[in-house]
Scaffold this motif. Structure first.
Motif, PDB file in Angstrom:
ATOM      1  N   SER A  83      26.332  29.054 -58.366  1.00 19.49           N
ATOM      2  CA  SER A  83      27.486  28.729 -57.529  1.00 19.49           C
ATOM      3  C   SER A  83      26.986  28.137 -56.212  1.00 19.49           C
ATOM      4  O   SER A  83      25.840  28.356 -55.811  1.00 19.49           O
ATOM      5  CB  SER A  83      28.331  29.978 -57.250  1.00 19.49           C
ATOM      6  OG  SER A  83      27.663  30.847 -56.364  1.00 19.49           O
ATOM      7  N   ALA A  84      27.869  27.420 -55.557  1.00 22.05           N
ATOM      8  CA  ALA A  84      27.518  26.836 -54.266  1.00 22.05           C
ATOM      9  C   ALA A  84      27.201  27.932 -53.251  1.00 22.05           C
ATOM     10  O   ALA A  84      26.286  27.785 -52.426  1.00 22.05           O
ATOM     11  CB  ALA A  84      28.659  25.953 -53.764  1.00 22.05           C
ATOM     12  N   LEU A  85      27.918  29.034 -53.308  1.00 23.92           N
ATOM     13  CA  LEU A  85      27.671  30.137 -52.379  1.00 23.92           C
ATOM     14  C   LEU A  85      26.272  30.734 -52.590  1.00 23.92           C
ATOM     15  O   LEU A  85      25.557  31.017 -51.628  1.00 23.92           O
ATOM     16  CB  LEU A  85      28.741  31.216 -52.535  1.00 23.92           C
ATOM     17  CG  LEU A  85      28.655  32.390 -51.564  1.00 23.92           C
ATOM     18  CD1 LEU A  85      28.686  31.907 -50.117  1.00 23.92           C
ATOM     19  CD2 LEU A  85      29.788  33.370 -51.830  1.00 23.92           C
ATOM     20  N   LYS A  86      25.856  30.907 -53.849  1.00 22.07           N
ATOM     21  CA  LYS A  86      24.510  31.415 -54.125  1.00 22.07           C
ATOM     22  C   LYS A  86      23.446  30.464 -53.587  1.00 22.07           C
ATOM     23  O   LYS A  86      22.478  30.899 -52.962  1.00 22.07           O
ATOM     24  CB  LYS A  86      24.295  31.605 -55.630  1.00 22.07           C
ATOM     25  CG  LYS A  86      24.866  32.874 -56.182  1.00 22.07           C
ATOM     26  CD  LYS A  86      24.451  33.015 -57.642  1.00 22.07           C
ATOM     27  CE  LYS A  86      24.929  34.313 -58.233  1.00 22.07           C
ATOM     28  NZ  LYS A  86      24.454  34.499 -59.614  1.00 22.07           N
ATOM     29  N   ILE A  87      23.625  29.190 -53.835  1.00 22.41           N
ATOM     30  CA  ILE A  87      22.646  28.208 -53.365  1.00 22.41           C
ATOM     31  C   ILE A  87      22.608  28.183 -51.845  1.00 22.41           C
ATOM     32  O   ILE A  87      21.536  28.147 -51.236  1.00 22.41           O
ATOM     33  CB  ILE A  87      22.942  26.818 -53.965  1.00 22.41           C
ATOM     34  CG1 ILE A  87      22.693  26.873 -55.482  1.00 22.41           C
ATOM     35  CG2 ILE A  87      22.081  25.740 -53.305  1.00 22.41           C
ATOM     36  CD1 ILE A  87      23.184  25.677 -56.244  1.00 22.41           C
ATOM     37  N   GLY A  88      23.766  28.244 -51.221  1.00 16.85           N
ATOM     38  CA  GLY A  88      23.821  28.302 -49.760  1.00 16.85           C
ATOM     39  C   GLY A  88      23.129  29.535 -49.202  1.00 16.85           C
ATOM     40  O   GLY A  88      22.418  29.465 -48.189  1.00 16.85           O
ATOM     41  N   ALA A  89      23.317  30.667 -49.854  1.00 18.15           N
ATOM     42  CA  ALA A  89      22.658  31.893 -49.411  1.00 18.15           C
ATOM     43  C   ALA A  89      21.144  31.785 -49.541  1.00 18.15           C
ATOM     44  O   ALA A  89      20.405  32.263 -48.661  1.00 18.15           O
ATOM     45  CB  ALA A  89      23.189  33.085 -50.210  1.00 18.15           C
ATOM     46  N   LEU A  90      20.669  31.165 -50.606  1.00 14.26           N
ATOM     47  CA  LEU A  90      19.227  30.969 -50.769  1.00 14.26           C
ATOM     48  C   LEU A  90      18.668  30.054 -49.679  1.00 14.26           C
ATOM     49  O   LEU A  90      17.578  30.295 -49.155  1.00 14.26           O
ATOM     50  CB  LEU A  90      18.914  30.410 -52.152  1.00 14.26           C
ATOM     51  CG  LEU A  90      19.209  31.355 -53.322  1.00 14.26           C
ATOM     52  CD1 LEU A  90      18.978  30.645 -54.651  1.00 14.26           C
ATOM     53  CD2 LEU A  90      18.375  32.613 -53.228  1.00 14.26           C
ATOM     54  N   VAL A  91      19.434  29.030 -49.321  1.00 18.62           N
ATOM     55  CA  VAL A  91      19.015  28.146 -48.225  1.00 18.62           C
ATOM     56  C   VAL A  91      18.923  28.933 -46.918  1.00 18.62           C
ATOM     57  O   VAL A  91      17.978  28.762 -46.134  1.00 18.62           O
ATOM     58  CB  VAL A  91      19.975  26.938 -48.096  1.00 18.62           C
ATOM     59  CG1 VAL A  91      19.718  26.169 -46.814  1.00 18.62           C
ATOM     60  CG2 VAL A  91      19.842  26.028 -49.310  1.00 18.62           C
ATOM     61  N   LEU A  92      19.857  29.837 -46.689  1.00 23.14           N
ATOM     62  CA  LEU A  92      19.814  30.659 -45.475  1.00 23.14           C
ATOM     63  C   LEU A  92      18.587  31.573 -45.455  1.00 23.14           C
ATOM     64  O   LEU A  92      17.994  31.795 -44.394  1.00 23.14           O
ATOM     65  CB  LEU A  92      21.096  31.482 -45.344  1.00 23.14           C
ATOM     66  CG  LEU A  92      22.360  30.687 -45.006  1.00 23.14           C
ATOM     67  CD1 LEU A  92      23.582  31.594 -45.050  1.00 23.14           C
ATOM     68  CD2 LEU A  92      22.224  30.015 -43.645  1.00 23.14           C
ATOM     69  N   ILE A  93      18.207  32.106 -46.607  1.00 25.51           N
ATOM     70  CA  ILE A  93      16.991  32.921 -46.670  1.00 25.51           C
ATOM     71  C   ILE A  93      15.784  32.077 -46.282  1.00 25.51           C
ATOM     72  O   ILE A  93      14.933  32.505 -45.484  1.00 25.51           O
ATOM     73  CB  ILE A  93      16.798  33.528 -48.076  1.00 25.51           C
ATOM     74  CG1 ILE A  93      17.882  34.568 -48.356  1.00 25.51           C
ATOM     75  CG2 ILE A  93      15.403  34.159 -48.208  1.00 25.51           C
ATOM     76  CD1 ILE A  93      17.915  35.054 -49.795  1.00 25.51           C
ATOM     77  N   ILE A  94      15.709  30.870 -46.821  1.00 26.47           N
ATOM     78  CA  ILE A  94      14.586  29.978 -46.497  1.00 26.47           C
ATOM     79  C   ILE A  94      14.569  29.664 -45.005  1.00 26.47           C
ATOM     80  O   ILE A  94      13.510  29.719 -44.359  1.00 26.47           O
ATOM     81  CB  ILE A  94      14.661  28.691 -47.340  1.00 26.47           C
ATOM     82  CG1 ILE A  94      14.443  29.029 -48.821  1.00 26.47           C
ATOM     83  CG2 ILE A  94      13.640  27.658 -46.859  1.00 26.47           C
ATOM     84  CD1 ILE A  94      14.803  27.909 -49.775  1.00 26.47           C
ATOM     85  N   ILE A  95      15.723  29.372 -44.432  1.00 25.67           N
ATOM     86  CA  ILE A  95      15.811  29.083 -42.999  1.00 25.67           C
ATOM     87  C   ILE A  95      15.352  30.295 -42.182  1.00 25.67           C
ATOM     88  O   ILE A  95      14.612  30.161 -41.201  1.00 25.67           O
ATOM     89  CB  ILE A  95      17.236  28.651 -42.604  1.00 25.67           C
ATOM     90  CG1 ILE A  95      17.541  27.275 -43.201  1.00 25.67           C
ATOM     91  CG2 ILE A  95      17.425  28.650 -41.097  1.00 25.67           C
ATOM     92  CD1 ILE A  95      19.004  26.854 -43.102  1.00 25.67           C
ATOM     93  N   GLY A  96      15.744  31.483 -42.599  1.00 25.45           N
ATOM     94  CA  GLY A  96      15.343  32.699 -41.895  1.00 25.45           C
ATOM     95  C   GLY A  96      13.844  32.922 -41.937  1.00 25.45           C
ATOM     96  O   GLY A  96      13.224  33.283 -40.922  1.00 25.45           O
TER      97      GLY A  96
END
Length: 106
Positions: A83-96
Motif C-alpha cells: 500500500s502507499a501508506l506502507k511504502i511511505g512509512a518505510l521512506v520515513l524510517i529511511i529518513i529517520g
C-alpha cells in the motif's frame, strides 16, 4: 569499517526474519536452522561494530535496515500486502536513520 559491519548485520537480520517466517513456527528444519545462524551472525557483527560506534545510532541503523529490508522483501517476494501508506512509512524510517547519522552518531 564499523558501519560496513552494521550494514552487513542488518542484511543478515533481514535473512533471519525471512527464515523465521519460512520456519512455520520452527517446524521446518532448514529455515529454523537458517534463522539461528543468521541471528547469531547478525548479532555478532552488530556487537563488533558497537566497539567503536554509538549504540543508539548503530542500533537504529541495524533495526532500520532490518525493518525496511524485511518489509520490502515481504511485499516483493512473500506476498505481503502493498500500500502507499506502507511504502511511505518505510521512506520515513529511511529518513529517520539518515537523520540520526547526519546528527553525528560516530
Amino acid at each position: 569499517m564499523a558501519w560496513l559491519l552494521v550494514v552487513v548485520a542488518g542484511l543478515f537480520e533481514v535473512a533471519m526474519a525471512l527464515c523465521l517466517k519460512l520456519s512455520k513456527g520452527f517446524s521446518a528444519p532448514l529455515p529454523s536452522v537458517g534463522f539461528l545462524v543468521f541471528a547469531a551472525v547478525s548479532f555478532g557483527l552488530l556487537n563488533l561494530a558497537l566497539r567503536t560506534l554509538d549504540v543508539g545510532t548503530a542500533y537504529a541503523v541495524w533495526v532500520g535496515i532490518g525493518a525496511v529490508g524485511t518489509a520490502a522483501l515481504g511485499m516483493l517476494v512473500m506476498g505481503d500486502q502493498v500500500s502507499a501508506l506502507k511504502i511511505g512509512a518505510l521512506v520515513l524510517i529511511i529518513i529517520g536513520v539518515v537523520g540520526l547519522n547526519l546528527a553525528g552518531g560516530h
